[in-house]
Design a protein around this motif. Structure first.
Motif, PDB file in Angstrom:
ATOM      1  N   ILE A  34       0.873  -1.385   0.046  1.00  9.83           N
ATOM      2  CA  ILE A  34       0.107  -0.039  -0.158  1.00  9.83           C
ATOM      3  C   ILE A  34       0.876   1.322   0.145  1.00  9.83           C
ATOM      4  O   ILE A  34       0.514   2.358  -0.759  1.00  9.83           O
ATOM      5  CB  ILE A  34      -0.958  -0.037   1.172  1.00  9.83           C
ATOM      6  N   LEU A  35       1.689   1.382   0.807  1.00 12.51           N
ATOM      7  CA  LEU A  35       2.723   2.432   0.962  1.00 12.51           C
ATOM      8  C   LEU A  35       3.755   2.630  -0.488  1.00 12.51           C
ATOM      9  O   LEU A  35       3.825   3.799  -0.710  1.00 12.51           O
ATOM     10  CB  LEU A  35       3.650   2.427   2.253  1.00 12.51           C
ATOM     11  N   CYS A  36       4.092   1.507  -0.870  1.00  8.39           N
ATOM     12  CA  CYS A  36       4.779   1.626  -2.028  1.00  8.39           C
ATOM     13  C   CYS A  36       3.743   2.307  -3.275  1.00  8.39           C
ATOM     14  O   CYS A  36       4.301   3.047  -4.131  1.00  8.39           O
ATOM     15  CB  CYS A  36       5.363   0.321  -2.617  1.00  8.39           C
ATOM     16  N   SER A  37       2.487   1.706  -3.391  1.00  7.93           N
ATOM     17  CA  SER A  37       1.774   1.993  -4.339  1.00  7.93           C
ATOM     18  C   SER A  37       1.236   3.537  -4.130  1.00  7.93           C
ATOM     19  O   SER A  37       1.343   4.375  -5.179  1.00  7.93           O
ATOM     20  CB  SER A  37       0.401   1.365  -4.296  1.00  7.93           C
ATOM     21  N   LEU A  38       1.084   4.035  -2.876  1.00  7.15           N
ATOM     22  CA  LEU A  38       0.792   5.475  -2.519  1.00  7.15           C
ATOM     23  C   LEU A  38       1.916   6.374  -3.101  1.00  7.15           C
ATOM     24  O   LEU A  38       1.661   7.518  -3.665  1.00  7.15           O
ATOM     25  CB  LEU A  38       0.287   5.560  -1.120  1.00  7.15           C
ATOM     26  N   TYR A  39       3.112   5.868  -2.774  1.00  7.23           N
ATOM     27  CA  TYR A  39       4.320   6.728  -3.405  1.00  7.23           C
ATOM     28  C   TYR A  39       4.526   6.836  -4.644  1.00  7.23           C
ATOM     29  O   TYR A  39       4.570   7.951  -5.191  1.00  7.23           O
ATOM     30  CB  TYR A  39       5.514   5.875  -2.736  1.00  7.23           C
ATOM     31  N   GLY A  40       4.124   5.621  -5.393  1.00  3.55           N
ATOM     32  CA  GLY A  40       4.416   5.716  -6.906  1.00  3.55           C
ATOM     33  C   GLY A  40       3.309   6.466  -7.473  1.00  3.55           C
ATOM     34  O   GLY A  40       3.260   7.121  -8.665  1.00  3.55           O
TER      35      GLY A  40
ATOM     36  N   SER B  24       2.230   9.440  -6.015  1.00  2.00           N
ATOM     37  CA  SER B  24       2.257  10.610  -5.351  1.00  2.00           C
ATOM     38  C   SER B  24       2.826  11.704  -6.188  1.00  2.00           C
ATOM     39  O   SER B  24       3.393  11.455  -7.258  1.00  2.00           O
ATOM     40  CB  SER B  24       3.142  10.432  -3.942  1.00  2.00           C
ATOM     41  N   THR B  25       2.893  13.089  -5.857  1.00  2.59           N
ATOM     42  CA  THR B  25       3.434  14.079  -6.444  1.00  2.59           C
ATOM     43  C   THR B  25       5.205  13.940  -6.412  1.00  2.59           C
ATOM     44  O   THR B  25       5.872  14.680  -6.962  1.00  2.59           O
ATOM     45  CB  THR B  25       3.118  15.513  -6.076  1.00  2.59           C
ATOM     46  N   ASN B  26       5.632  13.069  -5.470  1.00  2.44           N
ATOM     47  CA  ASN B  26       7.042  12.928  -5.397  1.00  2.44           C
ATOM     48  C   ASN B  26       7.812  12.545  -6.569  1.00  2.44           C
ATOM     49  O   ASN B  26       9.082  12.170  -6.712  1.00  2.44           O
ATOM     50  CB  ASN B  26       7.535  12.149  -4.053  1.00  2.44           C
ATOM     51  N   VAL B  27       6.980  11.770  -7.243  1.00  2.00           N
ATOM     52  CA  VAL B  27       7.665  10.826  -8.342  1.00  2.00           C
ATOM     53  C   VAL B  27       7.130  11.665  -9.841  1.00  2.00           C
ATOM     54  O   VAL B  27       5.820  11.922  -9.924  1.00  2.00           O
ATOM     55  CB  VAL B  27       6.866   9.387  -8.481  1.00  2.00           C
ATOM     56  N   ASN B  28       8.003  11.821 -10.684  1.00  3.81           N
ATOM     57  CA  ASN B  28       7.797  12.380 -12.097  1.00  3.81           C
ATOM     58  C   ASN B  28       7.184  11.425 -12.671  1.00  3.81           C
ATOM     59  O   ASN B  28       7.743  10.496 -13.203  1.00  3.81           O
ATOM     60  CB  ASN B  28       9.017  13.084 -12.704  1.00  3.81           C
ATOM     61  N   HIS B  29       5.782  11.579 -13.264  1.00  2.00           N
ATOM     62  CA  HIS B  29       5.106  10.688 -14.216  1.00  2.00           C
ATOM     63  C   HIS B  29       3.763  11.515 -14.399  1.00  2.00           C
ATOM     64  O   HIS B  29       3.380  12.575 -14.006  1.00  2.00           O
ATOM     65  CB  HIS B  29       4.687   9.481 -13.500  1.00  2.00           C
ATOM     66  N   GLU B  30       3.431  11.197 -15.755  1.00  2.00           N
ATOM     67  CA  GLU B  30       2.249  11.871 -16.209  1.00  2.00           C
ATOM     68  C   GLU B  30       1.042  10.973 -16.211  1.00  2.00           C
ATOM     69  O   GLU B  30       1.151   9.606 -16.707  1.00  2.00           O
ATOM     70  CB  GLU B  30       2.312  12.258 -17.670  1.00  2.00           C
ATOM     71  N   ILE B  31      -0.139  11.037 -15.476  1.00  2.00           N
ATOM     72  CA  ILE B  31      -1.168  10.338 -15.342  1.00  2.00           C
ATOM     73  C   ILE B  31      -1.986  10.583 -16.599  1.00  2.00           C
ATOM     74  O   ILE B  31      -2.525  11.580 -16.880  1.00  2.00           O
ATOM     75  CB  ILE B  31      -1.917  10.840 -14.073  1.00  2.00           C
ATOM     76  N   LYS B  32      -2.217   9.463 -17.191  1.00  2.00           N
ATOM     77  CA  LYS B  32      -2.993   9.389 -18.533  1.00  2.00           C
ATOM     78  C   LYS B  32      -4.386   8.701 -18.396  1.00  2.00           C
ATOM     79  O   LYS B  32      -4.298   7.371 -17.807  1.00  2.00           O
ATOM     80  CB  LYS B  32      -2.227   8.761 -19.655  1.00  2.00           C
ATOM     81  N   PRO B  33      -5.410   9.317 -18.555  1.00  2.00           N
ATOM     82  CA  PRO B  33      -6.662   8.310 -18.568  1.00  2.00           C
ATOM     83  C   PRO B  33      -6.703   7.362 -19.526  1.00  2.00           C
ATOM     84  O   PRO B  33      -6.138   7.516 -20.391  1.00  2.00           O
ATOM     85  CB  PRO B  33      -7.932   9.455 -18.765  1.00  2.00           C
ATOM     86  N   VAL B  34      -7.279   6.243 -19.081  1.00  2.00           N
ATOM     87  CA  VAL B  34      -7.315   5.227 -19.855  1.00  2.00           C
ATOM     88  C   VAL B  34      -8.971   5.467 -20.649  1.00  2.00           C
ATOM     89  O   VAL B  34      -9.977   5.421 -20.109  1.00  2.00           O
ATOM     90  CB  VAL B  34      -7.713   3.717 -19.295  1.00  2.00           C
ATOM     91  N   ASP B  35      -8.847   5.525 -22.103  1.00  3.57           N
ATOM     92  CA  ASP B  35     -10.051   5.802 -22.773  1.00  3.57           C
ATOM     93  C   ASP B  35     -10.617   4.448 -23.279  1.00  3.57           C
ATOM     94  O   ASP B  35     -10.098   4.015 -24.367  1.00  3.57           O
ATOM     95  CB  ASP B  35      -9.758   7.058 -23.732  1.00  3.57           C
ATOM     96  N   GLY B  36     -11.792   4.025 -22.766  1.00  2.00           N
ATOM     97  CA  GLY B  36     -12.579   2.888 -23.241  1.00  2.00           C
ATOM     98  C   GLY B  36     -11.833   1.670 -23.246  1.00  2.00           C
ATOM     99  O   GLY B  36     -10.666   1.378 -22.859  1.00  2.00           O
ATOM    100  N   ALA B  37     -12.149   0.632 -24.035  1.00  2.00           N
ATOM    101  CA  ALA B  37     -11.781  -0.882 -24.273  1.00  2.00           C
ATOM    102  C   ALA B  37     -10.527  -0.742 -24.782  1.00  2.00           C
ATOM    103  O   ALA B  37      -9.587  -1.447 -24.437  1.00  2.00           O
ATOM    104  CB  ALA B  37     -12.726  -1.754 -24.738  1.00  2.00           C
ATOM    105  N   LEU B  38     -10.359   0.099 -25.741  1.00  2.00           N
ATOM    106  CA  LEU B  38      -9.011  -0.095 -26.537  1.00  2.00           C
ATOM    107  C   LEU B  38      -7.816   0.487 -25.808  1.00  2.00           C
ATOM    108  O   LEU B  38      -6.733   0.183 -25.751  1.00  2.00           O
ATOM    109  CB  LEU B  38      -9.058   0.745 -27.966  1.00  2.00           C
ATOM    110  N   GLY B  39      -8.208   1.816 -24.858  1.00  2.00           N
ATOM    111  CA  GLY B  39      -7.330   2.019 -24.020  1.00  2.00           C
ATOM    112  C   GLY B  39      -6.646   1.326 -23.026  1.00  2.00           C
ATOM    113  O   GLY B  39      -5.626   1.132 -22.577  1.00  2.00           O
ATOM    114  N   LEU B  40      -7.714   0.268 -22.669  1.00  2.00           N
ATOM    115  CA  LEU B  40      -7.462  -0.696 -21.436  1.00  2.00           C
ATOM    116  C   LEU B  40      -6.820  -1.828 -22.043  1.00  2.00           C
ATOM    117  O   LEU B  40      -5.807  -2.134 -21.583  1.00  2.00           O
ATOM    118  CB  LEU B  40      -8.707  -1.164 -21.123  1.00  2.00           C
ATOM    119  N   ILE B  41      -6.913  -2.183 -23.457  1.00  2.00           N
ATOM    120  CA  ILE B  41      -5.955  -3.171 -23.982  1.00  2.00           C
ATOM    121  C   ILE B  41      -4.705  -2.588 -24.228  1.00  2.00           C
ATOM    122  O   ILE B  41      -3.661  -3.249 -23.795  1.00  2.00           O
ATOM    123  CB  ILE B  41      -6.910  -3.622 -25.297  1.00  2.00           C
ATOM    124  N   ARG B  42      -4.305  -1.270 -24.536  1.00  2.00           N
ATOM    125  CA  ARG B  42      -3.176  -0.915 -24.850  1.00  2.00           C
ATOM    126  C   ARG B  42      -2.572  -0.876 -23.286  1.00  2.00           C
ATOM    127  O   ARG B  42      -1.287  -1.040 -23.216  1.00  2.00           O
ATOM    128  CB  ARG B  42      -3.213   0.552 -25.407  1.00  2.00           C
TER     129      ARG B  42
END
Length: 131
Positions: free
Chosen positions: A38-44, A46-64
């Motif tokens: 849980i703590l590792c996932s929360l850190y992952g 968090s704003t301390n990690v540089n990443h871009e959160i991209k929404p998953v759009d539909g079934a094709l986005g989920l498959i990708r």
């Protein structure tokens, strides 16, 4: 079912009572591993990690998204959690259907949930408190 007048102390006492029925080493390992994950996932996320959160759009986005090995591993964990929760829910439903709507067993419900294939209704009735 939630009773009216239930206090936080009642809930804490209930949780502690249930936890006291578990094997201490299993409970310790389960809590340690769960908290680390849980703590590792929360850190992952968090704003301390540089990443871009991209929404998953539909079934094709989920498959990708399933092309990512981390997504597949995380999804595998979620599926195992859901499977475990389903087993526990089925065990609780079975014990309630045999009694007056409550769970009055002498053993922890997780034992029933993960050993259900080896038990039948008569075995469960024999495990009731007061038998």
């Amino acid at each position: 079912m939630v009773e009216s007048g239930l206090t936080i102390n009642d809930l804490i006492n209930y949780v502690l009572n249930v936890m006291s029925t578990y094997d201490k080493d299993e409970l310790r390992v389960t809590i340690q591993e769960s908290m680390r994950c849980i703590l590792c996932s929360l850190y992952g996320v968090s704003t301390n990690v540089n990443h871009e959160i991209k929404p998953v759009d539909g079934a094709l986005g989920l498959i990708r998204a399933l092309n990512d090995p981390d997504v597949r591993l995380g999804l595998g964990l979620l599926i195992e959690l859901l499977r475990s929760m389903g087993k526990c829910l089925r065990a609780a439903e079975m014990t309630r259907s045999l009694g007056n709507g409550d769970c009055s067993l002498t053993i922890p419900c997780h034992y029933l949930a993960f050993n259900m294939a080896n038990l039948n209704r008569n075995d469960i009735n024999d495990l009731r408190v007061g038998k």
